[in-house]
Scaffold this active site. Structure first.
Site, PDB file in Angstrom:
ATOM      1  N   SER A  13       0.838  -1.194   0.000  1.00 16.73           N
ATOM      2  CA  SER A  13       0.000   0.000   0.000  1.00 16.73           C
ATOM      3  C   SER A  13       0.873   1.243   0.000  1.00 16.73           C
ATOM      4  O   SER A  13       2.021   1.212   0.431  1.00 16.73           O
ATOM      5  CB  SER A  13      -0.884   0.011   1.246  1.00 16.73           C
ATOM      6  N   ASP A  75      -7.862  -5.442   0.214  1.00 17.51           N
ATOM      7  CA  ASP A  75      -8.787  -4.759  -0.677  1.00 17.51           C
ATOM      8  C   ASP A  75     -10.102  -4.591   0.069  1.00 17.51           C
ATOM      9  O   ASP A  75     -10.554  -5.530   0.736  1.00 17.51           O
ATOM     10  CB  ASP A  75      -9.002  -5.565  -1.962  1.00 17.51           C
ATOM     11  N   SER A  76     -10.665  -3.393  -0.005  1.00 14.27           N
ATOM     12  CA  SER A  76     -11.870  -3.101   0.777  1.00 14.27           C
ATOM     13  C   SER A  76     -12.906  -2.397  -0.069  1.00 14.27           C
ATOM     14  O   SER A  76     -12.600  -1.879  -1.142  1.00 14.27           O
ATOM     15  CB  SER A  76     -11.561  -2.145   1.926  1.00 14.27           C
ATOM     16  N   PHE A 159     -12.465   9.210   5.128  1.00 13.78           N
ATOM     17  CA  PHE A 159     -12.356   9.269   3.669  1.00 13.78           C
ATOM     18  C   PHE A 159     -13.473   8.407   3.065  1.00 13.78           C
ATOM     19  O   PHE A 159     -14.276   7.812   3.795  1.00 13.78           O
ATOM     20  CB  PHE A 159     -10.971   8.770   3.215  1.00 13.78           C
ATOM     21  N   GLY A 160     -13.487   8.338   1.743  1.00 14.84           N
ATOM     22  CA  GLY A 160     -14.419   7.447   1.049  1.00 14.84           C
ATOM     23  C   GLY A 160     -15.874   7.698   1.447  1.00 14.84           C
ATOM     24  O   GLY A 160     -16.353   8.832   1.458  1.00 14.84           O
ATOM     25  N   ASP A 162     -17.208   7.364   4.349  1.00 16.49           N
ATOM     26  CA  ASP A 162     -17.377   7.597   5.793  1.00 16.49           C
ATOM     27  C   ASP A 162     -18.526   8.550   6.143  1.00 16.49           C
ATOM     28  O   ASP A 162     -19.248   8.300   7.111  1.00 16.49           O
ATOM     29  CB  ASP A 162     -16.072   8.115   6.410  1.00 16.49           C
ATOM     30  N   LYS A 182     -12.972   5.120  15.025  1.00 20.24           N
ATOM     31  CA  LYS A 182     -13.301   4.354  13.815  1.00 20.24           C
ATOM     32  C   LYS A 182     -12.393   3.128  13.695  1.00 20.24           C
ATOM     33  O   LYS A 182     -12.855   2.022  13.436  1.00 20.24           O
ATOM     34  CB  LYS A 182     -13.151   5.241  12.567  1.00 20.24           C
ATOM     35  N   HIS A 187     -13.694  -2.456   9.597  1.00 15.33           N
ATOM     36  CA  HIS A 187     -13.535  -3.689   8.819  1.00 15.33           C
ATOM     37  C   HIS A 187     -12.054  -4.042   8.662  1.00 15.33           C
ATOM     38  O   HIS A 187     -11.673  -5.194   8.726  1.00 15.33           O
ATOM     39  CB  HIS A 187     -14.204  -3.510   7.451  1.00 15.33           C
ATOM     40  N   ARG A 188     -11.216  -2.994   8.478  1.00 14.45           N
ATOM     41  CA  ARG A 188      -9.777  -3.260   8.313  1.00 14.45           C
ATOM     42  C   ARG A 188      -9.199  -3.838   9.600  1.00 14.45           C
ATOM     43  O   ARG A 188      -8.416  -4.775   9.591  1.00 14.45           O
ATOM     44  CB  ARG A 188      -9.039  -1.962   7.950  1.00 14.45           C
TER      45      ARG A 188
HETATM   46  P1  IMP Z   1      -9.182   0.157  -0.509  1.00 10.07           P
HETATM   47  O1  IMP Z   1      -9.215  -1.159  -1.206  1.00 10.07           O
HETATM   48  O2  IMP Z   1      -8.985   0.041   0.977  1.00 10.07           O
HETATM   49  O3  IMP Z   1      -8.226   1.131  -1.151  1.00 10.07           O
HETATM   50  O4  IMP Z   1     -10.629   0.792  -0.639  1.00 10.07           O
HETATM   51  C1  IMP Z   1     -11.282   0.996  -1.891  1.00 10.07           C
HETATM   52  C2  IMP Z   1     -12.372   2.024  -1.726  1.00 10.07           C
HETATM   53  O5  IMP Z   1     -13.374   1.549  -0.809  1.00 10.07           O
HETATM   54  C3  IMP Z   1     -11.910   3.353  -1.142  1.00 10.07           C
HETATM   55  O6  IMP Z   1     -11.436   4.208  -2.161  1.00 10.07           O
HETATM   56  C4  IMP Z   1     -13.189   3.879  -0.509  1.00 10.07           C
HETATM   57  O7  IMP Z   1     -14.024   4.469  -1.480  1.00 10.07           O
HETATM   58  C5  IMP Z   1     -13.865   2.619  -0.016  1.00 10.07           C
HETATM   59  N1  IMP Z   1     -13.465   2.363   1.387  1.00 10.07           N
HETATM   60  C6  IMP Z   1     -12.666   1.360   1.849  1.00 10.07           C
HETATM   61  N2  IMP Z   1     -12.506   1.449   3.192  1.00 10.07           N
HETATM   62  C7  IMP Z   1     -13.224   2.522   3.565  1.00 10.07           C
HETATM   63  C8  IMP Z   1     -13.439   3.136   4.834  1.00 10.07           C
HETATM   64  O8  IMP Z   1     -12.916   2.734   5.898  1.00 10.07           O
HETATM   65  N3  IMP Z   1     -14.248   4.232   4.832  1.00 10.07           N
HETATM   66  C9  IMP Z   1     -14.833   4.719   3.701  1.00 10.07           C
HETATM   67  N4  IMP Z   1     -14.636   4.208   2.505  1.00 10.07           N
HETATM   68  C10 IMP Z   1     -13.842   3.101   2.425  1.00 10.07           C
END
Ligand code: IMP
Length: 208
Positions: A13, A75-76, A159-160, A162, A182, A187-188
């Site tokens: 990352s 990946d999230s 971010f995202g 949230d 948070k 989830h992470r």
């Molecule tokens: P990544 O795989 O962790 O980079 O997440 C991909 C996308 O999922 C991010 O760009 C966000 O749009 C959304 N996302 C993942 N984790 C979160 C979070 O903890 N809060 C809000 N959005 C999230």
């Protein structure tokens, strides 16, 4: 006593938020956790998986093959059942390839409004992988936080998605919580805890 030769592991990352969160949990003097920021050579990875786990494996394998070190990847994304699981693996690029968080939020809000939903069930999910094929080790972990999404964003943090996500049994959106609040329930965090359990277990087994 300090360990003179800690094992190097790459965290696949460049995201400082994510790196800080993961480093704060994986505190082990036997491990030196590197990130992609520490390598001059860049790496471009196409996330073509059909789910979070496939994408995490694609990332881990690509990083391992480039740098030849055990790799942790994740990946999230957000899953909204009322929208057939959207945005899912497209969470980062839901509105378009280079979408801002706000554009992605807006697309989701508009889709909910079209279905006359003010709020609806949703969850964040993280797939995490420890990839060390030279040790015949590929561990897969998973973390989920359930909650709901709203059509009225609240809060400035994070971010995202949230600002529109409220975790189950809470009243504040993720964006209204402190980073610490948070991170404790995210989830992470759940995925990292799951991975650490599996990692310790498999080390235990391999020592016997
Ligand atoms: P990544 O795989 O962790 O980079 O997440 C991909 C996308 O999922 C991010 O760009 C966000 O749009 C959304 N996302 C993942 N984790 C979160 C979070 O903890 N809060 C809000 N959005 C999230």
């Amino acid at each position: 006593m300090s360990i003179s030769n800690p094992k190097k592991i790459i965290l696949a990352s460049k995201n400082e938020h994510k790196i800080a969160e993961i480093k704060s949990i994986i505190r082990d003097e036997k491990i030196s956790l590197l990130t992609l920021n520490e390598f001059q050579e860049g790496i471009t990875i196409e996330e073509t998986g059909k789910d979070f786990l496939e994408n995490a494996i694609i990332k881990a394998r690509a990083v391992y093959e480039k740098f030849n070190l055990p790799t942790i990847s994740d990946d999230s994304g957000l899953v909204v059942p009322a929208l057939n699981g959207e945005p899912g693996v497209y969470s980062a690029r839901y509105a378009h390839a280079s979408a801002s968080d706000w554009e992605n939020n807006l697309k989701l809000i508009n889709k909910m409004k079209k279905l006359s939903l003010k709020e609806t069930e949703a969850h964040f999910e993280t797939a995490m992988v420890f990839y060390a094929p030279q040790k015949s080790l590929v561990l897969k972990a998973n973390g989920i936080i359930k909650g709901k999404v709203l059509t009225t964003p609240r809060g400035e943090n994070g971010f995202g998605y949230d600002p529109i996500f409220i975790p189950q049994n809470h009243h504040l959106t993720f964006a209204q919580m402190s980073e610490r609040e948070k991170n404790e329930i995210s989830h992470r965090r759940a995925a990292i805890n799951d991975l650490m359990k599996k990692l310790n277990f498999s080390l235990l087994v391999s020592q016997n």
